[in-house]
Design a protein around this motif. Structure first.
Motif, PDB file in Angstrom:
ATOM      1  N   SER A 189       0.847  -1.208   0.000  1.00  0.00           N
ATOM      2  CA  SER A 189       0.000   0.000   0.000  1.00  0.00           C
ATOM      3  C   SER A 189       0.871   1.243   0.000  1.00  0.00           C
ATOM      4  O   SER A 189       0.630   2.200  -0.736  1.00  0.00           O
ATOM      5  N   ALA A 190       1.885   1.238   0.866  1.00  0.00           N
ATOM      6  CA  ALA A 190       2.773   2.399   0.979  1.00  0.00           C
ATOM      7  C   ALA A 190       3.445   2.687  -0.365  1.00  0.00           C
ATOM      8  O   ALA A 190       3.488   3.835  -0.831  1.00  0.00           O
ATOM      9  N   LYS A 191       3.948   1.634  -1.015  1.00  0.00           N
ATOM     10  CA  LYS A 191       4.674   1.833  -2.276  1.00  0.00           C
ATOM     11  C   LYS A 191       3.742   2.316  -3.390  1.00  0.00           C
ATOM     12  O   LYS A 191       4.093   3.208  -4.157  1.00  0.00           O
ATOM     13  N   ILE A 192       2.551   1.727  -3.450  1.00  0.00           N
ATOM     14  CA  ILE A 192       1.616   2.127  -4.518  1.00  0.00           C
ATOM     15  C   ILE A 192       1.166   3.576  -4.311  1.00  0.00           C
ATOM     16  O   ILE A 192       1.129   4.373  -5.257  1.00  0.00           O
ATOM     17  N   LEU A 193       0.850   3.921  -3.061  1.00  0.00           N
ATOM     18  CA  LEU A 193       0.382   5.298  -2.798  1.00  0.00           C
ATOM     19  C   LEU A 193       1.488   6.316  -3.070  1.00  0.00           C
ATOM     20  O   LEU A 193       1.254   7.395  -3.611  1.00  0.00           O
ATOM     21  N   TYR A 194       2.725   5.973  -2.693  1.00  0.00           N
ATOM     22  CA  TYR A 194       3.859   6.861  -2.940  1.00  0.00           C
ATOM     23  C   TYR A 194       4.011   7.106  -4.447  1.00  0.00           C
ATOM     24  O   TYR A 194       4.187   8.230  -4.906  1.00  0.00           O
ATOM     25  N   GLN A 195       3.891   6.003  -5.210  1.00  0.00           N
ATOM     26  CA  GLN A 195       4.013   6.132  -6.681  1.00  0.00           C
ATOM     27  C   GLN A 195       2.917   7.018  -7.256  1.00  0.00           C
ATOM     28  O   GLN A 195       3.100   7.682  -8.265  1.00  0.00           O
ATOM     29  N   LYS A 196       1.757   7.015  -6.603  1.00  0.00           N
ATOM     30  CA  LYS A 196       0.648   7.836  -7.088  1.00  0.00           C
ATOM     31  C   LYS A 196       0.793   9.289  -6.640  1.00  0.00           C
ATOM     32  O   LYS A 196      -0.032  10.125  -6.991  1.00  0.00           O
ATOM     33  N   GLY A 197       1.796   9.576  -5.817  1.00  0.00           N
ATOM     34  CA  GLY A 197       2.071  10.945  -5.407  1.00  0.00           C
ATOM     35  C   GLY A 197       1.591  11.301  -4.002  1.00  0.00           C
ATOM     36  O   GLY A 197       1.728  12.430  -3.559  1.00  0.00           O
ATOM     37  N   VAL A 236      11.616  -1.184  10.625  1.00  0.00           N
ATOM     38  CA  VAL A 236      11.615   0.154  10.014  1.00  0.00           C
ATOM     39  C   VAL A 236      12.193   1.182  10.990  1.00  0.00           C
ATOM     40  O   VAL A 236      12.617   2.275  10.590  1.00  0.00           O
ATOM     41  N   VAL A 237      12.182   0.821  12.282  1.00  0.00           N
ATOM     42  CA  VAL A 237      12.599   1.765  13.323  1.00  0.00           C
ATOM     43  C   VAL A 237      14.081   2.106  13.152  1.00  0.00           C
ATOM     44  O   VAL A 237      14.916   1.213  12.981  1.00  0.00           O
ATOM     45  N   GLY A 238      14.369   3.421  13.181  1.00  0.00           N
ATOM     46  CA  GLY A 238      15.755   3.864  13.019  1.00  0.00           C
ATOM     47  C   GLY A 238      16.007   4.406  11.623  1.00  0.00           C
ATOM     48  O   GLY A 238      17.114   4.884  11.317  1.00  0.00           O
ATOM     49  N   PHE A 239      15.005   4.339  10.752  1.00  0.00           N
ATOM     50  CA  PHE A 239      15.188   4.858   9.384  1.00  0.00           C
ATOM     51  C   PHE A 239      15.591   6.336   9.475  1.00  0.00           C
ATOM     52  O   PHE A 239      14.938   7.122  10.172  1.00  0.00           O
ATOM     53  N   ASN A 241      10.046   7.716   1.609  1.00  0.00           N
ATOM     54  CA  ASN A 241      10.019   6.902   0.397  1.00  0.00           C
ATOM     55  C   ASN A 241       9.945   5.426   0.836  1.00  0.00           C
ATOM     56  O   ASN A 241      10.931   4.865   1.321  1.00  0.00           O
ATOM     57  N   PRO A 242       8.770   4.774   0.685  1.00  0.00           N
ATOM     58  CA  PRO A 242       8.587   3.411   1.211  1.00  0.00           C
ATOM     59  C   PRO A 242       9.570   2.387   0.651  1.00  0.00           C
ATOM     60  O   PRO A 242       9.918   1.430   1.345  1.00  0.00           O
ATOM     61  N   SER A 243      10.037   2.590  -0.597  1.00  0.00           N
ATOM     62  CA  SER A 243      10.993   1.609  -1.144  1.00  0.00           C
ATOM     63  C   SER A 243      12.318   1.694  -0.376  1.00  0.00           C
ATOM     64  O   SER A 243      12.969   0.666  -0.122  1.00  0.00           O
ATOM     65  N   GLU A 244      12.697   2.920   0.002  1.00  0.00           N
ATOM     66  CA  GLU A 244      13.934   3.070   0.800  1.00  0.00           C
ATOM     67  C   GLU A 244      13.736   2.470   2.194  1.00  0.00           C
ATOM     68  O   GLU A 244      14.635   1.849   2.757  1.00  0.00           O
ATOM     69  N   VAL A 245      12.525   2.669   2.749  1.00  0.00           N
ATOM     70  CA  VAL A 245      12.226   2.096   4.075  1.00  0.00           C
ATOM     71  C   VAL A 245      12.307   0.567   3.996  1.00  0.00           C
ATOM     72  O   VAL A 245      12.834  -0.087   4.896  1.00  0.00           O
ATOM     73  N   GLU A 246      11.833   0.017   2.892  1.00  0.00           N
ATOM     74  CA  GLU A 246      11.846  -1.438   2.722  1.00  0.00           C
ATOM     75  C   GLU A 246      13.284  -1.977   2.700  1.00  0.00           C
ATOM     76  O   GLU A 246      13.594  -2.991   3.327  1.00  0.00           O
ATOM     77  N   VAL A 247      14.153  -1.267   1.997  1.00  0.00           N
ATOM     78  CA  VAL A 247      15.564  -1.684   1.951  1.00  0.00           C
ATOM     79  C   VAL A 247      16.151  -1.638   3.365  1.00  0.00           C
ATOM     80  O   VAL A 247      16.829  -2.565   3.813  1.00  0.00           O
TER      81      VAL A 247
END
Ligand code: NAD
Length: 413
Positions: free
Chosen positions: A225-233, A267-270, A253-259
Motif C-alpha cells: 500500500s505504501a509503495k503504490i500510494l507513494y508512486q501515485k504521489g 523500520v525503526v531507526g530509518f 520513500n517506502p521503497s527506501e524504508v523497505e531496503v
C-alpha cells in the motif's frame, strides 16, 4: 453473549438481518457453518519421533458457489475463530459478487518451530485428512496467517498425487510457475487503493495526491500500500512494524524504508524520522489512516482521538464494533475490511478461473479486471449506505447477506 470472534460475527449478521427483515429460517441457517471437519495429523519429526497436530476446515455456506478461504498455521488457531473467519469469507465473496461461498482452515502449530521438511510433511498430512472435502468445485483453500505460496504448492502437489492428475484449481496463492496469477502478491493492497480512488472521487471528500497517509504494519498489505500510494504521489508520513513506527511529516520513500527494514529487521531507526509507538501512530495528524497489521486497533478507547478523515481497514477486524459507532458520529469515513481487503480473494478467484480454463492473463489484464470488481463493489456499497442511511460496514453486510439469502431462496433452501 460472550465477546468471542464467532459471537461477534453472529451479532454482526443479526444486525444486518434486522435491517433487511431477513427470513428467520434463513438467518438460523446462516448462523452456523454447513460443514466442519476436524483432522488429526501425525507427523514424523526430524528426530524420528511422531507428533500429532490438530487441524480444521470449516465451510460456512456454499449457496453462491464452491467455498473459498485461507488456511492459517498458528499456535492459537481455534475452531471458534476459524468458524468466524469462514462466515466472514461468505460475506466478502458475496460483496465482491464472485461466485464463491466462504470457508477457512487452520492447524494448531507454531510453524517457526518446524523445519522445512516437517512443515511439508504436516501440510501433506493435512491435505490427506481433507481428502474429498476440498476440490476445485467444492472448496478452494488459499494462504492466510503464516502460510505462503510454497505451502500452497505442496497442497496442489499432494492433491494432484492423490488424484493422479494435475489439479491447479484446488488451491490459490500458488507460485506463478505452477499456475499462480500474476499480480496476486500485491492484490490486497492494490484492491484497497482502487477503492480509495473511488472514495477520493466522491463529492465533498477532501482527498488528493498531497493527502498525508499513515500506515500501521509494513508486511504484505502495508508495504505494498505504501509503495503504490507513494508512486501515485501521496505523502506517506508514517509506517510501522511490530517493533514500532517512524514518522516524518515531510514524507517517506517506502521503497527506501523497505531496503532499510531488510537490512535492520525493522523500520525503526530509518534516517530522518522520529520513533513513535504503535498506539501513537493511529492518532497522528493525517488525512488517510490504513491499519494493516492487527485486529482490534481502533476501539472505544482511541476512536475519539483519530485525526484521519478516511480509514481504509486493510487488517481484518482492525476497528471494533463500538469504535464504528464513534467514528460514524465524528463523520470519519471508514471503509470496512470485507471491502478494503477483498482484492486478495478477488485475484485468487482470477487465479482459479485461469487454472480452470488453462489460459493465463498478463498482469495488466489482472489489474484491469481487479479494478472493475473493486469499483463496482464500492459503488454498490456506497449506494446501499445512502439508501439505508447507514455506514459503509453495515451497508456491506446488508448487500452481502441479501445476496446469499437470495441464492438460498432461489435454490429452495
Ligand atoms: P504480514 O504478516 O505480511 O504483515 C503484518 C505486519 O504487521 C508486519 O509488518 C508486522 O511487523 C506488523 N505487526 C505485527 N505485530 C504488530 C504490532 N503489535 N503492532 C504493529 N504492527 C505489528 O501480514 P499481512 O498479510 O500484511 O496482513 C495484515 C493484515 O491484513 C491482517 O489482518 C490480514 O488478515 C489482513 N489481510 C491480508 C491479506 C493479504 O493478502 N496479505 C488479505 C486480506 C486481509
Amino acid at each position: 453473549m460472550p465477546s468471542t470472534p464467532f459471537a461477534n460475527a453472529v451479532r454482526q449478521l443479526e444486525k444486518a438481518a434486522e435491517a433487511i427483515d431477513l427470513n428467520p429460517g434463513i438467518l438460523a441457517v446462516l448462523k452456523n457453518p454447513i460443514r466442519i471437519l476436524q483432522v488429526s495429523i501425525p507427523v514424523e519429526m526430524d528426530d524420528g519421533k511422531t507428533k500429532v497436530f490438530s487441524g480444521y476446515r470449516v465451510q460456512h455456506n456454499d449457496s453462491r458457489g464452491p467455498t473459498k478461504g485461507g488456511i492459517r498455521y498458528h499456535p492459537k488457531a481455534d475452531l471458534g475463530e476459524v468458524k468466524a473467519l469462514a462466515m466472514l469469507m461468505t460475506w466478502k465473496c458475496s460483496l465482491m459478487n464472485i461466485p464463491y461461498g466462504g470457508a477457512k482452515g487452520g492447524i494448531i502449530v507454531d510453524p517457526k518451530k518446524l523445519s522445512h521438511r516437517e512443515l511439508e510433511r504436516l501440510t501433506r498430512g493435512y491435505v490427506q485428512g481433507l481428502n474429498g472435502f476440498i476440490g476445485p468445485n467444492r472448496d478452494i483453500p488459499a494462504p492466510d496467517v503464516y502460510t505462503n505460496p510454497q505451502i500452497m504448492a505442496w497442497i496442489m502437489d499432494e492433491s494432484s498425487r492423490m488424484l493422479g492428475y494435475n489439479v491447479p484449481g484446488i488451491v490459490t496463492g500458488k507460485p506463478v510457475e505452477i499456475g499462480g496469477s500474476l499480480g496476486r502478491h500485491y492484490a490486497t493492497a492494490q484492491g484497497g487503493i482502487d477503492v480509495l480512488d473511488e472514495v477520493c472521487g466522491l463529492k465533498g471528500v477532501k482527498c488528493d495526491r498531497n493527502s498525508r497517509v499513515v500506515i500501521q504494519g509494513f508486511g504484505n498489505a502495508g508495504s505494498f500500500s505504501a509503495k503504490i500510494l507513494y508512486q501515485k504521489g501521496y505523502k506517506v508520513v508514517s509506517v510501522s512494524d511490530s517493533q514500532g513506527g517512524i514518522y516524518n511529516p515531510k514524507g517517506l520513500n517506502p521503497s527506501e524504508v523497505e531496503v532499510y527494514k531488510k537490512e535492520h529487521g525493522t523500520v525503526v531507526g530509518f534516517p530522518g524520522t522520529k520513533k513513535i509507538n504503535n498506539k501513537q501512530i493511529l492518532e497522528l495528524p493525517c488525512d488517510i489512516l490504513i491499519p494493516a497489521a492487527l485486529d482490534n486497533q481502533i476501539t472505544q478507547a482511541n476512536a475519539g482521538k483519530i485525526k484521519a478523515k478516511i480509514i481504509l481497514e486493510l487488517a481484518n477486524g482492525a476497528i471494533s464494533p463500538e469504535a464504528d459507532e464513534k467514528l460514524a458520529k465524528r463523520n470519519i469515513m471508514f471503509i470496512p475490511d470485507i471491502l478494503s481487503n477483498a482484492g486478495g480473494v478477488t485475484v485468487s478467484y482470477f487465479e482459479w478461473v485461469q487454472n480452470l480454463q488453462q489460459f493465463y492473463w498478463d498482469e495488466k489484464e489482472v489489474l484491469q479486471r481487479l479494478k472493475k470488481v473493486m469499483q463496482a463493489a464500492f459503488r454498490q456499497t456506497y449506494e446501499t449506505a445512502q439508501l439505508h442511511k447507514t455506514n459503509l460496514r453495515m451497508a456491506a453486510y446488508i448487500l452481502a447477506v441479501s445476496r446469499v439469502a437470495e441464492a438460498m431462496k432461489l435454490r429452495g433452501h
